[in-house]
Motif scaffolding. Structure first.
Motif, short mmCIF file in Angstrom:
data_model
loop_
_atom_site.label_atom_id
_atom_site.label_comp_id
_atom_site.label_asym_id
_atom_site.label_seq_id
_atom_site.Cartn_x
_atom_site.Cartn_y
_atom_site.Cartn_z
N GLU A 76 0.84 -1.20 0.00
CA GLU A 76 0.00 0.00 0.00
C GLU A 76 0.88 1.24 0.00
OE1 GLU A 76 -3.08 0.18 2.91
OE2 GLU A 76 -4.15 -1.51 2.02
N TYR A 77 0.37 2.31 -0.62
CA TYR A 77 1.09 3.57 -0.74
C TYR A 77 0.18 4.70 -0.28
CZ TYR A 77 3.73 0.67 -4.05
OH TYR A 77 4.44 -0.34 -4.63
N LEU A 78 0.73 5.69 0.38
CA LEU A 78 0.02 6.93 0.69
C LEU A 78 0.59 8.01 -0.19
CD1 LEU A 78 -0.28 6.98 4.58
CD2 LEU A 78 -2.09 6.61 2.92
N VAL A 79 -0.27 8.71 -0.92
CA VAL A 79 0.18 9.70 -1.89
C VAL A 79 -0.67 10.95 -1.74
CG1 VAL A 79 0.39 10.19 -4.36
CG2 VAL A 79 0.89 7.90 -3.51
N VAL A 80 -0.02 12.10 -1.73
CA VAL A 80 -0.74 13.38 -1.77
C VAL A 80 -1.10 13.64 -3.22
CG1 VAL A 80 -0.60 15.85 -1.33
CG2 VAL A 80 0.45 14.24 0.28
N CYS A 81 -2.34 14.00 -3.46
CA CYS A 81 -2.84 14.12 -4.83
C CYS A 81 -3.65 15.40 -4.98
CB CYS A 81 -3.71 12.90 -5.14
SG CYS A 81 -4.45 12.92 -6.76
N GLY A 82 -3.49 16.07 -6.11
CA GLY A 82 -4.24 17.28 -6.39
C GLY A 82 -5.36 17.07 -7.40
N ALA A 83 -5.51 15.86 -7.91
CA ALA A 83 -6.54 15.59 -8.92
C ALA A 83 -7.93 15.64 -8.29
CB ALA A 83 -6.30 14.22 -9.56
N LYS A 84 -8.88 16.18 -9.02
CA LYS A 84 -10.27 16.25 -8.56
C LYS A 84 -11.13 15.15 -9.17
CE LYS A 84 -9.75 19.87 -6.02
NZ LYS A 84 -9.56 19.60 -4.61
N ASN A 85 -10.63 14.50 -10.20
CA ASN A 85 -11.43 13.51 -10.92
C ASN A 85 -11.09 12.08 -10.51
OD1 ASN A 85 -8.87 13.57 -12.02
ND2 ASN A 85 -9.56 13.25 -14.13
N ILE A 86 -10.80 11.86 -9.22
CA ILE A 86 -10.48 10.52 -8.74
C ILE A 86 -11.61 10.00 -7.86
CG2 ILE A 86 -7.97 10.78 -8.88
CD1 ILE A 86 -8.01 11.43 -5.85
N LYS A 105 13.35 12.56 -13.18
CA LYS A 105 13.26 11.62 -12.08
C LYS A 105 12.25 12.11 -11.03
CE LYS A 105 16.70 8.52 -10.33
NZ LYS A 105 16.71 7.58 -11.32
N VAL A 106 11.39 11.20 -10.56
CA VAL A 106 10.42 11.50 -9.52
C VAL A 106 11.14 11.48 -8.17
CG1 VAL A 106 8.31 10.72 -8.36
CG2 VAL A 106 8.51 10.54 -10.85
N LYS A 107 10.97 12.56 -7.42
CA LYS A 107 11.63 12.69 -6.12
C LYS A 107 10.59 12.89 -5.04
CE LYS A 107 15.48 15.04 -8.35
NZ LYS A 107 16.15 16.31 -8.51
N VAL A 108 11.01 12.67 -3.81
CA VAL A 108 10.14 12.90 -2.66
C VAL A 108 10.44 14.28 -2.12
CG1 VAL A 108 9.64 12.22 -0.29
CG2 VAL A 108 10.07 10.47 -2.01
N LYS A 109 9.38 15.03 -1.83
CA LYS A 109 9.55 16.32 -1.18
C LYS A 109 8.89 16.20 0.18
CE LYS A 109 9.02 21.23 -1.62
NZ LYS A 109 8.70 22.35 -2.44
N LEU A 110 9.69 16.26 1.22
CA LEU A 110 9.17 16.13 2.57
C LEU A 110 8.69 17.47 3.08
CD1 LEU A 110 11.93 13.79 4.02
CD2 LEU A 110 9.67 13.15 3.19
N ALA A 111 7.59 17.46 3.80
CA ALA A 111 7.04 18.69 4.38
C ALA A 111 7.95 19.16 5.50
CB ALA A 111 5.64 18.44 4.90
N THR A 112 8.08 20.46 5.65
CA THR A 112 8.94 21.00 6.73
C THR A 112 8.10 21.58 7.83
OG1 THR A 112 9.11 23.07 5.52
CG2 THR A 112 10.87 21.47 5.24
#
Length: 112
Positions: A76-86, A105-112
């Protein structure tokens, strides 16, 4: 998205030539092009998988974002998403961390 004729034949039973298939797909509103199999792909990606949306919750700190719980049946994955059509139950592509999308390349951006 590029999909080969032979790949479609594995999943869908049809008796159309490649050019007839392109004509049919265009007639129902799906942009299609017949390509020579020897052409270099214009778009290259790695580490992109299909996942099912298990749950969608509102992001606690952002009005326009959701947190999606996704599953590929193994993980399982937790992903932040901005799509409205899901919607829950949809099967969608997921570019995993480290995936390459057209040489980016896809990178991770951690919240500060």
């Amino acid at each position: 998205m590029k999909i080969s004729y032979n790949y479609l034949k594995k999943f869908i039973d049809f008796d159309l030539s490649p050019s007839d298939l392109v004509s049919l797909m265009c007639s129902i509103g799906l942009e299609s092009t017949l390509m020579n199999s020897f052409q270099e792909p214009e778009y290259h990606c790695t580490d992109v998988i299909t996942v099912k949306i298990i749950d969608i919750i509102k992001h606690p700190n952002a009005d326009k974002l959701s947190i999606c719980r996704l599953s590929d049946r193994l993980k399982e994955y937790l992903v932040v998403c901005g799509a409205k059509n899901i919607n829950i139950g949809q099967v969608v592509p997921l570019a995993k961390v480290g995936a390459t999308l057209n040489n980016n390349k896809v990178k991770v951006k951690l919240a500060t």
